[in-house]
Design an enzyme around this catalytic site. Structure first.
Site, PDB file in Angstrom:
ATOM      1  N   LYS A 151       5.646  13.744  18.946  1.00 32.21           N
ATOM      2  CA  LYS A 151       5.546  12.684  19.954  1.00 32.21           C
ATOM      3  C   LYS A 151       4.638  13.216  21.047  1.00 32.21           C
ATOM      4  O   LYS A 151       5.014  14.114  21.809  1.00 32.21           O
ATOM      5  CB  LYS A 151       6.922  12.325  20.505  1.00 32.21           C
ATOM      6  CG  LYS A 151       6.867  11.267  21.617  1.00 32.21           C
ATOM      7  CD  LYS A 151       8.186  10.535  21.751  1.00 32.21           C
ATOM      8  CE  LYS A 151       8.186   9.598  22.947  1.00 32.21           C
ATOM      9  NZ  LYS A 151       9.314   8.652  22.915  1.00 32.21           N
ATOM     10  N   GLU A 161       8.529  16.602  21.324  1.00 35.67           N
ATOM     11  CA  GLU A 161       7.837  15.890  22.404  1.00 35.67           C
ATOM     12  C   GLU A 161       7.446  16.806  23.560  1.00 35.67           C
ATOM     13  O   GLU A 161       8.239  17.006  24.478  1.00 35.67           O
ATOM     14  CB  GLU A 161       8.712  14.744  22.932  1.00 35.67           C
ATOM     15  CG  GLU A 161       7.995  13.926  24.012  1.00 35.67           C
ATOM     16  CD  GLU A 161       8.844  12.803  24.610  1.00 35.67           C
ATOM     17  OE1 GLU A 161      10.065  12.761  24.364  1.00 35.67           O
ATOM     18  OE2 GLU A 161       8.282  11.976  25.329  1.00 35.67           O
TER      19      GLU A 161
HETATM   20  P1  13P Z   1       7.810   6.295  28.052  1.00 37.03           P
HETATM   21  O1  13P Z   1       7.113   5.531  26.971  1.00 37.03           O
HETATM   22  O2  13P Z   1       8.358   5.436  29.165  1.00 37.03           O
HETATM   23  O3  13P Z   1       7.018   7.466  28.547  1.00 37.03           O
HETATM   24  O4  13P Z   1       9.111   6.920  27.399  1.00 37.03           O
HETATM   25  C1  13P Z   1       8.995   7.506  26.151  1.00 37.03           C
HETATM   26  C2  13P Z   1       9.951   8.610  26.048  1.00 37.03           C
HETATM   27  O5  13P Z   1      10.767   8.645  25.155  1.00 37.03           O
HETATM   28  C3  13P Z   1       9.865   9.694  27.029  1.00 37.03           C
HETATM   29  O6  13P Z   1      10.636  10.750  26.607  1.00 37.03           O
END
Ligand code: 13P
Length: 338
Positions: free
Chosen positions: A220, A178
């Site tokens: 992600k 991510e």
């Molecule tokens: P949000 O969808 O609130 O951005 O959170 C997703 C997430 O896992 C952030 O690391």
């Protein structure tokens, strides 16, 4: 490294019509969310709130997995089952956030962060597997501002993500990579597109350098959107077009799927953006959601810590999960919103 298990897990995460619930807020983030609705952020309240989400009737149709915080992985549902077991029994894969949060990147301009948590990670990963986790998450944060992100910031974060991913795969846990480009700031959507492309290029370069198996990870991604403070907020069709362009330029075809974070977008906007991307039919990978706020906001504000609100909060959560499931198939429309 059990490749067959990794393949099964990755495919299940992006199964048609399903996505992830991110419920891995750290105690600090939870404190912020709970205080906005007047709930004390105690360990028991966090257990009860997460249990409300996980036990929502019918939600297993829309959730392939849940990303848990370390504390939650060790907690039990009201029926005494550990949450990981409880979720697995509903056909929902338990996942675990393994990073240990952000620190300032040394010798970098103010605002640049790098994610910590690699020391001892291989040992922790074995324990997480034994506790039932089959996928993991590590969040890197890239801030857009004057003169940032620097190359050093992109490089440091990409290498940490790649080292984490290799450790995950060795433990037969699917890594979710991510690299979140924050939507905070006044920047244009063009600038967001440029930075997102640079961040993803750096990540895939590092994954290759550390021999990470592309067939066994999930990306992600943050969507390419206008900065929160920018006067021009791009419409959904433009968000979809720019996001897909960047992803196609950078993400290998071997990737089993791409999930999106919501990043502070309005709940319905996050759904509309996903729907527009899927409906375009042009992505070479399955696309779905891995939202925290955009799935949870209405449930949290309905619950407000009261037992009498649990059913209504679950209905609100079910609705957002169903809307996003429809979006992940490109079948959502605005008039389906209540
Ligand atoms: P949000 O969808 O609130 O951005 O959170 C997703 C997430 O896992 C952030 O690391």
């Amino acid at each position: 490294m059990d490749k067959a298990l990794l393949s099964r897990t990755a495919a299940a995460i992006v199964a048609t019509g399903k996505g992830l619930l991110a419920a891995d807020e750290s105690a600090g983030t939870c404190e912020k969310r709970f205080s906005s609705v007047g709930v004390a952020c105690t360990e028991e309240n966090r257990r009860v709130y997460r249990g409300l989400l996980f036990s929502t009737p019918g939600v297993e149709k829309f959730l392939s997995g849940v990303i848990l915080f370390d504390e939650t992985l060790r907690q039990k549902a009201n029926n005494g089952m550990p949450y990981a077991e409880y979720l697995a029994a509903r056909g929902i894969i338990p996942g675990i956030k393994v990073d240990r949060g952000l620190v300032d990147l040394p010798l970098a301009p103010a605002g640049e962060k790098v994610t910590e948590g690699l020391d001892g990670l291989a040992k922790r990963m074995k324990e997480y597997f034994d506790l039932g986790a089959r996928f993991a998450k590590w969040r890197a944060v890239i801030t857009i501002g004057a003169g940032i992100p620097t190359h050093a910031c992109l490089y440091a974060n990409a290498h940490a993500l790649a080292r984490y991913a290799a450790i995950c795969q060795e433990a037969s846990i699917v890594p979710i990579i991510e690299p979140e480009v924050l939507l905070d700031g006044n920047h244009s959507i063009e600038r967001c597109e440029e930075v997102t492309e640079a961040a993803l290029r750096a990540c895939y370069g590092a994954l290759a350098a550390y021999n990470v198996s592309l067939e066994h990870h999930i990306l992600k991604a943050s969507m390419v959107v206008s900065g929160k403070g920018n006067a021009r907020q791009a419409p959904a069709a433009e968000v979809a077009e720019r996001t897909l362009r960047v992803l196609k330029r950078t993400v290998p075809g071997a990737t089993p799927g791409v999930v999106f974070l919501s990043g502070g977008q309005a709940d319905v906007a996050a759904t509309a953006h996903l729907n527009a991307m899927v409906a375009s039919g042009s992505a070479p990978w399955p696309l779905t959601y891995s939202y925290s706020r955009a799935l949870q906001n209405p449930a949290l504000t309905t619950w407000r810590g009261k037992e009498t609100n649990v059913k209504a909060a679950q209905a609100a959560f079910h609705h957002r999960a169903r809307m996003n499931s429809l979006a992940s198939r490109g079948k959502w429309a605005k008039d389906m919103e209540k």
